[in-house]
Design a protein around this motif. Sequence first.
Motif, PDB file in Angstrom:
ATOM      1  N   SER A   1      18.202 -16.488   3.819  1.00 16.97           N
ATOM      2  CA  SER A   1      16.698 -15.737   3.871  1.00 16.97           C
ATOM      3  C   SER A   1      17.044 -14.518   3.102  1.00 16.97           C
ATOM      4  CB  SER A   1      16.446 -15.358   5.295  1.00 16.97           C
ATOM      5  OG  SER A   1      17.424 -14.430   5.942  1.00 16.97           O
ATOM      6  N   PHE A   2      15.930 -13.585   2.765  1.00 11.69           N
ATOM      7  CA  PHE A   2      15.696 -12.334   2.351  1.00 11.69           C
ATOM      8  C   PHE A   2      15.576 -11.341   3.330  1.00 11.69           C
ATOM      9  CE2 PHE A   2      14.728 -14.947  -1.422  1.00 11.69           C
ATOM     10  CZ  PHE A   2      15.611 -14.695  -2.342  1.00 11.69           C
ATOM     11  N   THR A   3      15.916 -10.235   3.181  1.00 11.70           N
ATOM     12  CA  THR A   3      15.229  -8.866   3.797  1.00 11.70           C
ATOM     13  C   THR A   3      14.770  -7.806   2.585  1.00 11.70           C
ATOM     14  OG1 THR A   3      16.331  -9.200   5.921  1.00 11.70           O
ATOM     15  CG2 THR A   3      15.703  -7.041   5.573  1.00 11.70           C
ATOM     16  N   VAL A   4      13.525  -7.533   2.882  1.00 11.11           N
ATOM     17  CA  VAL A   4      13.149  -6.536   1.720  1.00 11.11           C
ATOM     18  C   VAL A   4      12.968  -5.198   2.521  1.00 11.11           C
ATOM     19  CG1 VAL A   4      11.448  -6.378   0.111  1.00 11.11           C
ATOM     20  CG2 VAL A   4      11.941  -8.514   0.515  1.00 11.11           C
ATOM     21  N   ILE A   5      13.302  -4.233   1.925  1.00 12.69           N
ATOM     22  CA  ILE A   5      13.113  -2.795   2.479  1.00 12.69           C
ATOM     23  C   ILE A   5      12.594  -1.806   1.381  1.00 12.69           C
ATOM     24  CG2 ILE A   5      14.201  -0.813   3.417  1.00 12.69           C
ATOM     25  CD1 ILE A   5      16.259  -2.759   4.511  1.00 12.69           C
TER      26      ILE A   5
ATOM     27  N   TYR B   1       0.778  -1.214   0.001  1.00 11.07           N
ATOM     28  CA  TYR B   1      -0.046   0.062   0.003  1.00 11.07           C
ATOM     29  C   TYR B   1       0.717   1.265   0.087  1.00 11.07           C
ATOM     30  CZ  TYR B   1      -4.296  -2.469   0.756  1.00 11.07           C
ATOM     31  OH  TYR B   1      -5.422  -3.317   0.622  1.00 11.07           O
ATOM     32  N   GLN B   2       0.470   2.241  -0.718  1.00 14.95           N
ATOM     33  CA  GLN B   2       1.142   3.672  -0.883  1.00 14.95           C
ATOM     34  C   GLN B   2       1.349   4.335   0.597  1.00 14.95           C
ATOM     35  OE1 GLN B   2       0.026   5.795  -4.319  1.00 14.95           O
ATOM     36  NE2 GLN B   2      -1.308   4.073  -4.822  1.00 14.95           N
ATOM     37  N   SER B   3       2.254   5.166   0.489  1.00 19.82           N
ATOM     38  CA  SER B   3       2.622   6.106   1.489  1.00 19.82           C
ATOM     39  C   SER B   3       2.272   7.625   1.123  1.00 19.82           C
ATOM     40  CB  SER B   3       4.013   6.255   1.914  1.00 19.82           C
ATOM     41  OG  SER B   3       4.009   7.171   2.769  1.00 19.82           O
ATOM     42  N   ASP B   4       1.322   8.226   1.963  1.00 18.34           N
ATOM     43  CA  ASP B   4       1.070   9.775   1.692  1.00 18.34           C
ATOM     44  C   ASP B   4       2.310  10.470   1.390  1.00 18.34           C
ATOM     45  OD1 ASP B   4      -1.566   9.305   1.760  1.00 18.34           O
ATOM     46  OD2 ASP B   4      -1.869  10.228   3.635  1.00 18.34           O
ATOM     47  N   GLN B   5       2.308  11.047   0.227  1.00 17.68           N
ATOM     48  CA  GLN B   5       3.250  12.298  -0.015  1.00 17.68           C
ATOM     49  C   GLN B   5       4.454  11.636  -0.901  1.00 17.68           C
ATOM     50  OE1 GLN B   5       2.453  15.298   0.220  1.00 17.68           O
ATOM     51  NE2 GLN B   5       0.835  14.926   1.745  1.00 17.68           N
ATOM     52  N   ALA B   6       4.643  10.262  -1.050  1.00 18.03           N
ATOM     53  CA  ALA B   6       5.384   9.768  -1.592  1.00 18.03           C
ATOM     54  C   ALA B   6       5.555   9.977  -3.207  1.00 18.03           C
ATOM     55  CB  ALA B   6       5.465   8.211  -1.361  1.00 18.03           C
ATOM     56  N   GLU B   7       6.457  10.260  -3.726  1.00 21.82           N
ATOM     57  CA  GLU B   7       6.601  10.378  -5.233  1.00 21.82           C
ATOM     58  C   GLU B   7       7.756   9.381  -5.916  1.00 21.82           C
ATOM     59  OE1 GLU B   7       4.726  12.111  -7.211  1.00 21.82           O
ATOM     60  OE2 GLU B   7       3.592  13.149  -5.440  1.00 21.82           O
ATOM     61  N   ILE B   8       8.424   8.685  -5.090  1.00 23.95           N
ATOM     62  CA  ILE B   8       9.277   7.572  -5.770  1.00 23.95           C
ATOM     63  C   ILE B   8       9.507   6.511  -4.755  1.00 23.95           C
ATOM     64  CG2 ILE B   8      11.291   9.019  -4.634  1.00 23.95           C
ATOM     65  CD1 ILE B   8      12.900   7.876  -7.202  1.00 23.95           C
ATOM     66  N   TYR B   9       9.659   5.350  -5.055  1.00 22.81           N
ATOM     67  CA  TYR B   9      10.055   4.131  -4.130  1.00 22.81           C
ATOM     68  C   TYR B   9      11.169   3.504  -4.819  1.00 22.81           C
ATOM     69  CZ  TYR B   9       4.955   4.803  -2.326  1.00 22.81           C
ATOM     70  OH  TYR B   9       3.811   5.173  -2.203  1.00 22.81           O
ATOM     71  N   GLU B  10      12.018   2.913  -3.996  1.00 23.87           N
ATOM     72  CA  GLU B  10      13.255   2.090  -4.055  1.00 23.87           C
ATOM     73  C   GLU B  10      12.939   0.939  -3.287  1.00 23.87           C
ATOM     74  OE1 GLU B  10      16.362   5.479  -5.582  1.00 23.87           O
ATOM     75  OE2 GLU B  10      16.795   4.359  -3.883  1.00 23.87           O
ATOM     76  N   VAL B  11      13.330  -0.269  -4.166  1.00 22.03           N
ATOM     77  CA  VAL B  11      13.292  -1.534  -3.318  1.00 22.03           C
ATOM     78  C   VAL B  11      14.572  -2.105  -3.282  1.00 22.03           C
ATOM     79  CG1 VAL B  11      12.321  -3.882  -3.308  1.00 22.03           C
ATOM     80  CG2 VAL B  11      11.068  -2.049  -4.029  1.00 22.03           C
TER      81      VAL B  11
ATOM     82  N   ILE C   1       9.541   0.779   5.125  1.00 23.90           N
ATOM     83  CA  ILE C   1       9.225  -0.574   5.812  1.00 23.90           C
ATOM     84  C   ILE C   1      10.258  -1.759   5.371  1.00 23.90           C
ATOM     85  CG2 ILE C   1       6.682   0.518   5.765  1.00 23.90           C
ATOM     86  CD1 ILE C   1       6.243  -1.076   3.468  1.00 23.90           C
ATOM     87  N   MET C   2      10.231  -2.580   6.579  1.00 25.60           N
ATOM     88  CA  MET C   2      11.201  -3.731   6.151  1.00 25.60           C
ATOM     89  C   MET C   2      10.480  -4.966   6.622  1.00 25.60           C
ATOM     90  SD  MET C   2      14.800  -4.311   8.037  1.00 25.60           S
ATOM     91  CE  MET C   2      14.180  -4.655   9.648  1.00 25.60           C
ATOM     92  N   LEU C   3      10.715  -6.019   5.727  1.00 30.22           N
ATOM     93  CA  LEU C   3      10.416  -7.324   6.329  1.00 30.22           C
ATOM     94  C   LEU C   3      11.675  -8.234   6.138  1.00 30.22           C
ATOM     95  CD1 LEU C   3       7.493  -8.657   6.611  1.00 30.22           C
ATOM     96  CD2 LEU C   3       7.425  -9.268   4.439  1.00 30.22           C
TER      97      LEU C   3
END
Length: 368
Positions: free
Chosen positions: A270-274, A189-199, A318-320
């Motif tokens: 394992s993986f960690t996803v941020i 789900y999106q974040s308010d005010q966010a204009e770019i996401y990096e994974v 956010i991190m998993l």
Amino acid sequence: MKYLTIFSLLAFITLFSSSCDNDFNINDDWADITVVYGLLDPAADTNWIRVQRAYLGEAAASASYGEPDSVYYDTTAISVYLEAYSRGADGSLGTPVNTIFLKPDFTSRKLDDGIYSTDDFRLYRTTETIEEDKTYKLVVEKSNAKHPEASSITEIVGIQQSSNSGFRFVLPNPNVIAARTFNGNLKWYQSDQAEIYEVDVYFYYKEVNRQTGAVEHLVQKLDYTTIEGAQIPADPFETIDVDGSPNNIYTLLASNLPELKPNTLRFFKSFTVIIWAGGEDLAKYIDLNRPTEGVNNSKPEFPDIENGTGLFSSRTSIMLDEVAMSQQMATTYYLSSTLCEKGFAIVTSGDTCYCERIPGIGPERVCD
């Protein structure tokens, strides 16, 4: 003709010599220009702002590299603070509802040695809470009244204040351990005010020396993807979906992993996803600093800091962690053509199985 030639030569000498008498000053008039870099994160326990100054002199720039006062303000010369605002219904700021004074910090962060002086290097920090529903104005106030204060305003990229009840993972499923698997696909789900996401994906694995049994635990960061612009759904209630595949992961691993040591096998852990979410000005800054393509190399000015330069925006993440491979991927990844020579193996029914490329056949499973 002879007289004309002599006259032309004399005219040229006169013109050339007179032009040499005119000094051309390539320096502009001195001005106090503040350089600011800061990204406010409401999820961070400490927020940092870097405040420096631009410098100008008659000598070469290298003459000032070793002078701390060329790049750093004395702490008595400036005050650095954040003003928090609650925007009105018409979008106006009104008066600040809170003021946070930032403290200079000389010890928490260190610079590597280089051509610039590291003496007196400092950052400005605060441990006070950055509220997601507020607008923040950074102010660098000068003790010298002749030097204008520098300032910039940013909205806050939040986690809890999102229109859809929160910036959060949907896939991998964060709530069910058995479903916390990754095969290249992501959804959030999106974040308010966010204009770019990096994974960012962190790949945790171990290396085992087959002769000595020595074990080394390692991690490899993978710059997985960037989502921006038209890739972000206009509807804030709509999720962002990344349709990846195991091959995306295999390709990134193959190009980023260090060379395999002799007599060594690798085992996935394992993986960690941020997922990082960045504000509008951060997205603009990244875009303007990309390499320019085409004939026109000019770029628009980035007007983020009033009476200064740099960047002031917001980000959060956010991190998993402890994410497993999907079941099918976990039993076959080491046999992929992309990873066959990378030394990955699995343990099954007491055997250690790995990949060997057989000439004329391709990747084959070998167990011992």
